[in-house]
Scaffold this active site. Structure first.
Site, PDB file in Angstrom:
ATOM      1  N   PRO A   8       0.882  69.295 -51.464  1.00  0.00           N
ATOM      2  CA  PRO A   8       0.581  68.075 -52.218  1.00  0.00           C
ATOM      3  C   PRO A   8       1.779  67.140 -52.410  1.00  0.00           C
ATOM      4  CG  PRO A   8      -0.235  70.047 -53.328  1.00  0.00           C
ATOM      5  CD  PRO A   8       0.724  70.485 -52.282  1.00  0.00           C
ATOM      6  N   GLU A   9       1.814  66.090 -51.614  1.00  0.00           N
ATOM      7  CA  GLU A   9       2.766  65.005 -51.811  1.00  0.00           C
ATOM      8  C   GLU A   9       1.947  63.763 -52.185  1.00  0.00           C
ATOM      9  OE1 GLU A   9       5.721  64.689 -48.686  1.00  0.00           O
ATOM     10  OE2 GLU A   9       5.491  66.794 -48.162  1.00  0.00           O
ATOM     11  N   LYS A  65       4.112  62.558 -57.605  1.00  0.00           N
ATOM     12  CA  LYS A  65       3.185  63.615 -57.192  1.00  0.00           C
ATOM     13  C   LYS A  65       2.346  64.111 -58.357  1.00  0.00           C
ATOM     14  CE  LYS A  65       6.749  65.173 -53.969  1.00  0.00           C
ATOM     15  NZ  LYS A  65       7.694  66.260 -53.669  1.00  0.00           N
ATOM     16  N   ARG A 267      15.346  73.452 -47.837  1.00  0.00           N
ATOM     17  CA  ARG A 267      14.145  73.087 -47.101  1.00  0.00           C
ATOM     18  C   ARG A 267      14.400  73.014 -45.606  1.00  0.00           C
ATOM     19  NH1 ARG A 267      13.479  74.006 -51.573  1.00  0.00           N
ATOM     20  NH2 ARG A 267      12.520  72.875 -53.246  1.00  0.00           N
TER      21      ARG A 267
END
Length: 277
Positions: A8-9, A65, A267
């Site tokens: 979810p962005e 977000k 990341r």
DNA sequence: AGGACGCCCTGTTCGC
DNA sequence: TGCGAACAGGGCGTCC
């Protein structure tokens, strides 16, 4: 019945917002099911059920977000003060909304649900990185207050974008993901935006030329708008996008080279060594 | 002050 | 084939 297929962005949260609006706004809340109170970091007793049942969500908005849902005003009989007016949802990595017409069947990993006359809307989150907050005013939440500019409505051109992102000395990839600067871009869309801009993820903001900011700005708007238009269903994304090819041995849709990875922060970044300079 | 990194969490993938 | 290790990452907290 659910929607969205990615972490979810911004585009996914926008998709969930539409989903929430369609299924929950304007319908009286008949019950609240809390299956895992750890999803409510500020949990205090049974307040939630007490305060929500009988009330109605009136409108939604998105901040970065975060999905915000406002409730109709109602005064607490006991104190005479205004009851909490909004609910804030963060989806973490694996959060999603799932509606079930039969109120009885609970989807796996449902952490909380709102029951209406026509069914129940579940907040589902296997990994529990998500959270739900309940506040009278959004400014009570630090995590909302610190959010930077909205990429779709609050950044008007390459110069504004450059001015904001150059506040960070971090590599451009990490700066784009910094929620204090720009709110809503995460690991996947940052990679997509830089791929479309043909900018190397390790470039420093201070080194970028005007024409490069123009490409980044344009790609940011284009990628986010397109993802929202396609309801963040990745299988419908253009083949020219990096996202469908992101993964082991993925190939650059532009030149065919095998995509490279590198670690930035904690990341993984995917990029094309020949196309992104 | 701000950047680097650990941690939370659990389903999936990797490698021996 | 099976099982443990590594990986995935948003955001907060800690440390330097």
């Amino acid at each position: 019945m659910h929607c969205g297929s990615l972490m979810p962005e911004l585009p996914e949260v926008e998709t969930y917002r539409c989903y929430f609006r369609r299924l929950a706004v304007g319908k009286p809340i008949r019950g609240v099911i809390v299956s895992d109170r750890r999803i409510f970091p500020d949990w205090s007793g049974g307040q939630l059920r007490h305060r929500l049942v009988g009330r109605t969500f009136t409108r939604t908005e998105r901040r970065g977000k975060y999905l915000i849902a406002y409730l109709d005003a109602r005064r607490d009989a006991a104190s005479g003060t205004k009851a909490g007016a909004c609910m804030v949802i963060h989806f973490g990595m694996t959060g999603s909304l799932q509606f079930s017409r039969s109120g009885l069947r609970q989807p796996p990993y449902s952490r909380a649900a709102f029951r209406f006359d026509h069914g129940a809307l579940h907040f589902v989150d296997s990994r529990r990185f998500g959270g739900i907050w309940w506040v009278a005013d959004l400014t009570e939440l630090d995590r909302i207050r610190i959010l930077g500019a909205d990429p779709l409505s609050e950044i008007n051109g390459p110069d504004a974008m450059s001015e904001i992102v150059r506040r960070s000395s971090q590599p451009i990839k990490q700066a784009l993901m910094n929620q204090r600067l720009i709110a809503g871009i995460g690991n996947l869309y940052a990679d997509e935006i830089l791929f479309q801009s043909r900018i190397h993820p390790r470039r420093r903001p201070a080194s970028l030329k005007r024409v490069e900011w123009e490409r980044i700005f344009h790609s940011m708007k284009e990628v986010l708008r397109e993802a929202i238009r396609l309801c963040s269903q990745m299988e419908r994304y253009p083949d020219s996008y990096l996202l469908p090819h992101r993964g082991r041995d993925g190939q650059c849709p532009r030149c065919g080279a095998v995509l490279k990875t590198l670690r930035q922060g904690q990341r993984t970044t995917y990029y094309c060594r020949t196309c992104q300079k």
